[in-house]
Design an enzyme around this catalytic site. Structure first.
Site, PDB file in Angstrom:
ATOM      1  N   HIS A   6      34.944  24.208  16.089  1.00 11.85           N
ATOM      2  CA  HIS A   6      36.207  24.237  15.350  1.00 11.85           C
ATOM      3  C   HIS A   6      36.387  22.952  14.546  1.00 11.85           C
ATOM      4  O   HIS A   6      36.516  21.873  15.119  1.00 11.85           O
ATOM      5  CB  HIS A   6      37.352  24.403  16.352  1.00 11.85           C
ATOM      6  CG  HIS A   6      38.702  24.469  15.755  1.00 11.85           C
ATOM      7  ND1 HIS A   6      39.674  23.523  16.001  1.00 11.85           N
ATOM      8  CD2 HIS A   6      39.270  25.382  14.918  1.00 11.85           C
ATOM      9  CE1 HIS A   6      40.777  23.843  15.370  1.00 11.85           C
ATOM     10  NE2 HIS A   6      40.561  24.972  14.694  1.00 11.85           N
ATOM     11  N   ARG A   7      36.308  23.077  13.233  1.00 12.13           N
ATOM     12  CA  ARG A   7      36.329  21.917  12.320  1.00 12.13           C
ATOM     13  C   ARG A   7      35.141  21.004  12.610  1.00 12.13           C
ATOM     14  O   ARG A   7      35.234  19.774  12.468  1.00 12.13           O
ATOM     15  CB  ARG A   7      37.646  21.158  12.400  1.00 12.13           C
ATOM     16  CG  ARG A   7      38.879  22.026  12.229  1.00 12.13           C
ATOM     17  CD  ARG A   7      40.177  21.253  12.319  1.00 12.13           C
ATOM     18  NE  ARG A   7      41.293  22.163  12.569  1.00 12.13           N
ATOM     19  CZ  ARG A   7      42.529  21.786  12.849  1.00 12.13           C
ATOM     20  NH1 ARG A   7      42.822  20.491  12.886  1.00 12.13           N
ATOM     21  NH2 ARG A   7      43.469  22.679  13.092  1.00 12.13           N
ATOM     22  N   GLU A  33      33.250  26.369  12.025  1.00  6.86           N
ATOM     23  CA  GLU A  33      34.480  26.723  11.322  1.00  6.86           C
ATOM     24  C   GLU A  33      34.976  25.510  10.565  1.00  6.86           C
ATOM     25  O   GLU A  33      34.938  24.389  11.078  1.00  6.86           O
ATOM     26  CB  GLU A  33      35.549  27.192  12.326  1.00  6.86           C
ATOM     27  CG  GLU A  33      36.839  27.696  11.702  1.00  6.86           C
ATOM     28  CD  GLU A  33      37.908  26.639  11.503  1.00  6.86           C
ATOM     29  OE1 GLU A  33      38.942  26.949  10.876  1.00  6.86           O
ATOM     30  OE2 GLU A  33      37.715  25.502  11.978  1.00  6.86           O
ATOM     31  N   ASP A  35      37.816  24.209   7.049  1.00  7.14           N
ATOM     32  CA  ASP A  35      39.002  24.550   6.262  1.00  7.14           C
ATOM     33  C   ASP A  35      38.834  24.067   4.828  1.00  7.14           C
ATOM     34  O   ASP A  35      38.300  22.972   4.598  1.00  7.14           O
ATOM     35  CB  ASP A  35      40.242  23.884   6.867  1.00  7.14           C
ATOM     36  CG  ASP A  35      40.376  24.174   8.347  1.00  7.14           C
ATOM     37  OD1 ASP A  35      40.832  25.276   8.679  1.00  7.14           O
ATOM     38  OD2 ASP A  35      40.011  23.306   9.164  1.00  7.14           O
ATOM     39  N   HIS A  48      41.760  20.144   6.596  1.00  4.07           N
ATOM     40  CA  HIS A  48      42.658  21.138   7.194  1.00  4.07           C
ATOM     41  C   HIS A  48      44.052  21.120   6.591  1.00  4.07           C
ATOM     42  O   HIS A  48      44.617  22.155   6.260  1.00  4.07           O
ATOM     43  CB  HIS A  48      42.764  20.904   8.706  1.00  4.07           C
ATOM     44  CG  HIS A  48      43.701  21.857   9.390  1.00  4.07           C
ATOM     45  ND1 HIS A  48      45.052  21.591   9.539  1.00  4.07           N
ATOM     46  CD2 HIS A  48      43.491  23.062   9.957  1.00  4.07           C
ATOM     47  CE1 HIS A  48      45.623  22.600  10.163  1.00  4.07           C
ATOM     48  NE2 HIS A  48      44.705  23.512  10.431  1.00  4.07           N
ATOM     49  N   GLU A 110      37.720  28.896   6.301  1.00  4.89           N
ATOM     50  CA  GLU A 110      39.133  29.271   6.278  1.00  4.89           C
ATOM     51  C   GLU A 110      39.763  28.799   4.973  1.00  4.89           C
ATOM     52  O   GLU A 110      39.764  27.609   4.665  1.00  4.89           O
ATOM     53  CB  GLU A 110      39.900  28.676   7.459  1.00  4.89           C
ATOM     54  CG  GLU A 110      41.368  29.077   7.432  1.00  4.89           C
ATOM     55  CD  GLU A 110      42.196  28.508   8.569  1.00  4.89           C
ATOM     56  OE1 GLU A 110      43.439  28.489   8.426  1.00  4.89           O
ATOM     57  OE2 GLU A 110      41.620  28.086   9.586  1.00  4.89           O
ATOM     58  N   LYS A 112      42.763  27.762   3.079  1.00 10.48           N
ATOM     59  CA  LYS A 112      44.088  27.245   3.423  1.00 10.48           C
ATOM     60  C   LYS A 112      45.041  27.467   2.241  1.00 10.48           C
ATOM     61  O   LYS A 112      45.415  26.547   1.526  1.00 10.48           O
ATOM     62  CB  LYS A 112      43.993  25.760   3.779  1.00 10.48           C
ATOM     63  CG  LYS A 112      43.033  25.444   4.920  1.00 10.48           C
ATOM     64  CD  LYS A 112      43.493  26.041   6.237  1.00 10.48           C
ATOM     65  CE  LYS A 112      44.739  25.352   6.742  1.00 10.48           C
ATOM     66  NZ  LYS A 112      45.102  25.805   8.110  1.00 10.48           N
ATOM     67  N   ASP A 230      36.929  22.718  20.031  1.00  8.63           N
ATOM     68  CA  ASP A 230      36.741  21.343  19.576  1.00  8.63           C
ATOM     69  C   ASP A 230      35.635  20.653  20.369  1.00  8.63           C
ATOM     70  O   ASP A 230      35.085  19.653  19.923  1.00  8.63           O
ATOM     71  CB  ASP A 230      38.034  20.541  19.765  1.00  8.63           C
ATOM     72  CG  ASP A 230      39.215  21.122  19.012  1.00  8.63           C
ATOM     73  OD1 ASP A 230      39.002  21.732  17.945  1.00  8.63           O
ATOM     74  OD2 ASP A 230      40.359  20.980  19.497  1.00  8.63           O
TER      75      ASP A 230
END
Length: 238
Positions: A6-7, A33, A35, A48, A110, A112, A230
């Site tokens: 995640h990120r 993943e 953003d 993000h 993703e 945003k 994370d």
């Protein structure tokens, strides 16, 4: 059940930076993943928040800076001084790096665009992805914005799409059918809701953000496709 960083490996490295992506890949994750926001001059950048205040030493909205201006800000020192000098990457940088990696993984992008509606973001994203002729990685485009996902579907019905949901959100099935989503990305609360139970019977589910091994174990019983974490290192030890 797949493990997505995640990120990037954001539990131990500054989120959405090249070092966080590199370390996640080296760890052996199944996917990454990230953003995407857009600069004043139309560059897709990996960050993000709509503002840069939290994850850089600058202040202001991403949309109000050119990419050359954004590159002046430090995106690593806020996390720890040893990461001082990390910069906000462009999506092109990430894709260039990933195209050089031999092991195939999922890249979850993703968009945003549910708070700030970035004009032509979807077109720019697809143009960028089309430029990689020999691309071994799967790309999934996700968003909280149904409008954005519908536009992506109109532009390219073959692109993999995921709707982001949280809490006890309703009418999700109607939404995902409107743009033929391949996945739903949700939190634990949505998964165990009545709507979540219905959705999980029809489409693949990925759950965010799973940082505790006990929750990971519980999700393995529920036929979840993937978890976003994370701390992928904690889950690989299970």
């Amino acid at each position: 059940m797949y493990i997505y960083a995640h990120r990037g490996f954001s539990g131990e490295y500054p989120e959405n930076t090249m070092i966080a992506f590199q370390r996640a890949y080296e760890l052996g994750v199944d996917g990454i993943e990230l953003d995407v926001q857009m600069t004043k001059d139309g560059e897709l950048v990996v960050i993000h928040d709509e503002r840069i205040d939290r994850t850089t030493d600058g202040i202001g909205y991403v949309k109000d800076f050119s990419y050359r201006q954004l590159r002046l800000f430090d995106a690593g020192g806020w996390f720890h001084t040893r990461f001082t000098g990390e910069r906000i990457p462009t999506l092109v940088e990430v894709c260039d790096w990933l195209s050089d990696q031999k092991r195939s993984i999922v890249l979850n992008i993703e968009l945003k665009n549910s708070i700030i509606r970035y004009h032509n973001m979807e077109e720019k994203l697809l143009t960028l992805l089309y430029s990689y002729r020999s691309w071994p990685h799967q790309v999934v485009c996700s968003s909280f914005s149904v409008q954005s996902l519908c536009l992506l579907h109109q532009l390219d019905p073959n692109v993999d799409k995921a709707m982001l949901v949280e809490g006890s959100q309703r009418h999700v099935l109607n939404a995902i059918r409107s743009f033929h989503a391949q996945e739903v990305h949700c939190d634990w609360n949505f998964l165990i809701s009545q709507e979540g139970e219905k959705v999980s019977q029809e489409i693949d589910i990925c759950v965010y953000t799973v940082n505790e091994p006990f929750l990971f174990t519980e999700l393995m019983k529920r036929d979840v496709k993937a978890v976003m974490t994370d701390f992928p290192n904690r889950l690989f030890r299970r």
